[in-house]
Motif scaffolding. Structure first.
Motif, PDB file in Angstrom:
ATOM      1  N   ASP A 206       0.858  -1.184   0.000  1.00  0.00           N
ATOM      2  CA  ASP A 206       0.000   0.000   0.000  1.00  0.00           C
ATOM      3  C   ASP A 206       0.896   1.237   0.000  1.00  0.00           C
ATOM      4  O   ASP A 206       1.391   1.670   1.047  1.00  0.00           O
ATOM      5  CB  ASP A 206      -0.912  -0.011   1.231  1.00  0.00           C
ATOM      6  N   VAL A 207       1.116   1.807  -1.167  1.00  0.00           N
ATOM      7  CA  VAL A 207       2.029   2.939  -1.311  1.00  0.00           C
ATOM      8  C   VAL A 207       1.509   4.163  -0.573  1.00  0.00           C
ATOM      9  O   VAL A 207       2.266   4.893   0.081  1.00  0.00           O
ATOM     10  CB  VAL A 207       2.245   3.262  -2.807  1.00  0.00           C
TER      11      VAL A 207
ATOM     12  N   SER B 104      10.177   0.397  -4.701  1.00  0.00           N
ATOM     13  CA  SER B 104      11.614   0.601  -4.928  1.00  0.00           C
ATOM     14  C   SER B 104      11.934   2.085  -5.124  1.00  0.00           C
ATOM     15  O   SER B 104      12.985   2.569  -4.674  1.00  0.00           O
ATOM     16  CB  SER B 104      12.075  -0.199  -6.152  1.00  0.00           C
ATOM     17  N   SER B 105      11.027   2.809  -5.770  1.00  0.00           N
ATOM     18  CA  SER B 105      11.237   4.243  -5.962  1.00  0.00           C
ATOM     19  C   SER B 105      11.242   4.973  -4.625  1.00  0.00           C
ATOM     20  O   SER B 105      12.069   5.861  -4.379  1.00  0.00           O
ATOM     21  CB  SER B 105      10.146   4.818  -6.868  1.00  0.00           C
ATOM     22  N   LEU B 106      10.303   4.590  -3.739  1.00  0.00           N
ATOM     23  CA  LEU B 106      10.245   5.218  -2.420  1.00  0.00           C
ATOM     24  C   LEU B 106      11.474   4.889  -1.585  1.00  0.00           C
ATOM     25  O   LEU B 106      12.042   5.755  -0.908  1.00  0.00           O
ATOM     26  CB  LEU B 106       8.978   4.773  -1.684  1.00  0.00           C
ATOM     27  N   VAL B 107      11.889   3.631  -1.622  1.00  0.00           N
ATOM     28  CA  VAL B 107      13.093   3.236  -0.888  1.00  0.00           C
ATOM     29  C   VAL B 107      14.305   4.013  -1.392  1.00  0.00           C
ATOM     30  O   VAL B 107      15.143   4.491  -0.618  1.00  0.00           O
ATOM     31  CB  VAL B 107      13.322   1.716  -1.009  1.00  0.00           C
TER      32      VAL B 107
ATOM     33  N   ARG C 241       8.101  13.283  -1.796  1.00  0.00           N
ATOM     34  CA  ARG C 241       7.741  13.768  -3.135  1.00  0.00           C
ATOM     35  C   ARG C 241       8.787  13.236  -4.108  1.00  0.00           C
ATOM     36  O   ARG C 241       9.959  13.600  -4.031  1.00  0.00           O
ATOM     37  CB  ARG C 241       7.704  15.289  -3.160  1.00  0.00           C
ATOM     38  N   LEU C 242       8.358  12.367  -5.001  1.00  0.00           N
ATOM     39  CA  LEU C 242       9.299  11.708  -5.906  1.00  0.00           C
ATOM     40  C   LEU C 242       9.703  12.636  -7.047  1.00  0.00           C
ATOM     41  O   LEU C 242       8.860  13.312  -7.650  1.00  0.00           O
ATOM     42  CB  LEU C 242       8.678  10.434  -6.489  1.00  0.00           C
TER      43      LEU C 242
ATOM     44  N   VAL D 252      12.612   7.740  -9.529  1.00  0.00           N
ATOM     45  CA  VAL D 252      11.716   6.721 -10.092  1.00  0.00           C
ATOM     46  C   VAL D 252      12.504   5.511 -10.584  1.00  0.00           C
ATOM     47  O   VAL D 252      13.546   5.634 -11.232  1.00  0.00           O
ATOM     48  CB  VAL D 252      10.882   7.315 -11.235  1.00  0.00           C
ATOM     49  N   ARG D 253      11.965   4.327 -10.259  1.00  0.00           N
ATOM     50  CA  ARG D 253      12.517   3.068 -10.746  1.00  0.00           C
ATOM     51  C   ARG D 253      11.411   2.284 -11.445  1.00  0.00           C
ATOM     52  O   ARG D 253      10.269   2.242 -10.976  1.00  0.00           O
ATOM     53  CB  ARG D 253      13.101   2.232  -9.590  1.00  0.00           C
TER      54      ARG D 253
END
Length: 637
Positions: A119-120, A437-440, A452-453, A458-459
């Motif tokens: 759950d992002v 993975s992007s959040l990590v 905030r990405l 981004v992956r």
């Protein structure tokens, strides 16, 4: 969810005909343990309409209020990990009533959407790992419907089969381990012209029904009238059949209540077991599904004991799709033999003593002859095309094509296949984001929630996907193939290849070399029965246009690769290697060398099945030349 529950669909009781399909759907509504229903038929025969209409007559179920997995509050064995922990602590679980519904599984579904993922949103807001339920969570204790089930990707089908077999969905994602019940009524529909169904999935369906449009003009007129009336005013049309719909729902509810009390006699059990054994059905699901279906039919009719008629109807639904030893055998019509006189059934036929007496005298012979004739008719379908076992070719002939997943490709930033890794996007194109993975990655670079990405964070996913494959059969049916019955051997090889193409879920095409030029008999298709019929009806005689066959292969491969650049083409040339028709007016040998080189450049894998027998073979054969120039694999029949 509320708007979806109020959505009006065509009433189940308003559907004209299709009584066998209706009965099968009602049976699994009464007892989901039957294992689901497969509806097979041509396009436009009402398969999807039947399934969606079933939602109107499904009863309400009790669920744990607020649980996304529709857990059963009365049975701890049907609870997710979270509800079970609350139950073990002695907590009173809140109960809500919910109408069963039909959950659609789209063919484009990803593995994350099917089984569940991280759950992002909760991760961003709270910094905690949590589960986002998938379609299997929605389908628990509901109906899971797959339209065109035969076109479902292998990796999705595998996960679906695991959940259906165990009744549980286990999720392992980025450090999260969770499981929840996944006990659903599996209903699939398919058009056989678009390809056959994998045997593993076919056997998972407890019942199978052939759905066809009625050929009675009066019935077809009534269908048109009802559809037009429904489209003009759906609400009024539904109210017209509302009482019938409610009666069906009550019938299902009452059948569920008396189902545990239904009994079946030992004579009927013995009759079923003997029939299954004599038909050569190897799976135990045959008897299990048949008995459960017979009991459901008896329950729907309000009876406490299974009759012979109930068993016969159940056998017609549960056995035909399990009769095949080979993928493409057409099962016979089920005509189960009559048992000996059963006192428990005689009370329904008090006024037919003479007729019943004659039936009793013939019961033993009918049983043996009925099964024998059914078996004989069924097995005789194998004699149409000669069966060539793989041991005749050598140890390496078909062994490379047994797995349905040996041809795979790695795709990046494309949402199809099993995720194996992640990478930063290239060329600024973002299609398949790995949010976790992007959040990590963003956290490791110093960002704190709320995150905030940026583009640099981004992956995208790297996935393993099954490569699309095309198998092209090049069948030499010239006059030289009539010598020593080579054409019979060749057709047997071609049939075996079609069966293996079916297992691989590859498209299959047929090119026939005969006369002045080769001809594409069957363009690329997954309708394997069509290919088999064409092979059986290929005529023999005339000259051998081998160059033309290879040229057609190149053109066909080029055309199909324009549709999909990742397509892998495998060609299977079944021939004695002789050729006597030039294509471009050059020497045949020079043409074959040029064409063989082109096959290598185009990365077309060539396999040759040499039908020449032992001893002296007059005439020039180009098998060795093709083996050398095209690097073909050669097998001797």
């Amino acid at each position: 969810m509320e708007p979806r529950e109020k959505r009006l669909v065509f009433p189940f009781s308003a559907i004209v005909g299709q009584e066998k399909a209706k009965l099968a759907l009602l049976c699994v509504a009464v007892n989901p343990l039957i294992g689901g229903v497969l509806l097979k038929g041509d396009k436009g025969t009402g398969k999807s309409t039947l399934v969606r209409a079933l939602a109107n007559v499904l009863p309400e179920i009790e669920v744990v209020d607020g649980c996304p997995f529709n857990c059963n509050p009365r049975n701890p064995l049907e609870m997710c990990d979270s509800c079970y922990e609350r139950y073990e602590r002695g907590e009173e679980l809140p109960v809500a009533k919910r109408k069963m519904r039909v959950v659609d599984l789209p063919l484009s579904v990803t593995i994350d959407r099917l089984v569940g993922t991280v759950d992002v949103e909760r991760f961003l807001k709270e910094g905690k790992k949590a589960l986002q339920p998938g379609i299997l969570a929605e389908a628990n204790r509901n109906v899971l419907y797959i339209d065109e089930v035969n076109l479902l990707d292998d990796y999705i089908a595998d996960s679906l089969l695991d959940a259906a077999a165990m009744g549980w969905n286990t999720i392992e994602r980025e450090g999260i381990s969770f499981r929840h019940p996944a006990r659903f009524i599996l209903i699939g529909s398919m058009n056989p012209e678009e390809g056959e169904l994998r045997p593993q999935i076919l056997d998972r369906f407890g019942l199978c029904v052939e759905v066809s449009a009625p050929m009675n003009p009066e019935e077809r007129i009534e269908i048109v009238k009802r559809v037009e009336e429904f489209h003009e005013d759906p609400i009024s049309f539904y109210k017209k059949f509302e009482s019938e719909e409610n009666k069906l729902t009550e019938r299902v509810v009452k059948a569920r209540e008396i189902l545990p009390k239904i009994e079946i006699s030992d004579d009927l059990l013995k009759l079923l077991a003997e029939t299954v054994v004599n038909l050569g059905i190897k799976t135990n699901r045959a008897e299990i599904a048949t008995i459960k279906t017979a009991k459901a039919i008896a329950a729907l009719n309000g009876r406490r004991r299974v009759s012979l008629e109930d068993l016969e109807k159940a056998m017609e639904l549960a056995l035909p799709h399990r009769l095949r030893d080979k993928p493409f055998q057409k099962p016979p019509q089920m005509r189960p033999p009559k048992p000996k006189e059963d006192k428990e059934h005689n009370h329904d036929h008090k006024h037919n003593h003479k007729h019943e007496h004659k039936k009793e005298e013939k019961s033993e012979s009918t049983r043996s002859q009925g099964i024998g004739n059914l078996e004989q008719n069924f097995r005789s379908s194998e004699a149409k095309i000669p069966r060539i076992e793989s041991k005749n070719f050598g140890s390496n002939d078909f062994t490379g094509y047994r797995s349905s997943r040996d041809a795979s490709v790695t795709v990046i930033n494309f949402p199809r296949g099993v995720p194996v890794s992640y990478l930063p996007p290239t060329n600024g194109k973002i299609k398949d984001v790995d949010f976790y993975s992007s959040l990590v990655w963003a956290v490791l670079n110093g960002k704190k929630p709320p995150i905030r990405l940026d583009l640099k964070d981004v992956r995208v996913r790297v996935r393993k996907a099954k490569a699309p494959t095309l198998w092209v059969l090049l069948l030499d049916s010239s006059g030289s193939m009539a010598v020593q019955k080579r054409i019979s051997i060749a057709k047997g090889i071609a049939e075996k290849l079609v069966e293996n193409g079916y297992i691989k879920k590859s498209k299959v095409a047929l090119i026939v070399a005969k006369g002045s030029q080769a001809e594409i008999f069957v363009p690329p298709t997954k309708n394997y029965l069509k290919v088999l019929d064409a092979i059986e009806n290929v005529p023999t005689g005339g000259r051998t246009p081998l160059s033309s066959a290879l040229y057609n292969l190149l053109l066909l491969a080029e055309r199909e690769r324009r549709k999909d650049k990742s397509l892998k083409v495998r060609a299977f040339l079944i021939t004695d290697g002789k050729a006597n028709v030039p294509l471009f007016g050059k020497r045949i040998k020079d043409e074959i060398i040029e064409l063989a080189k082109a096959l290598r450049r185009k990365e077309i894998e060539l396999n040759i099945y040499d039908t020449r027998g032992g001893g002296i073979n007059p005439g020039i054969s180009y098998v060795s030349l093709l083996k050398e120039v095209a690097k073909a694999k050669v097998y001797r029949a």
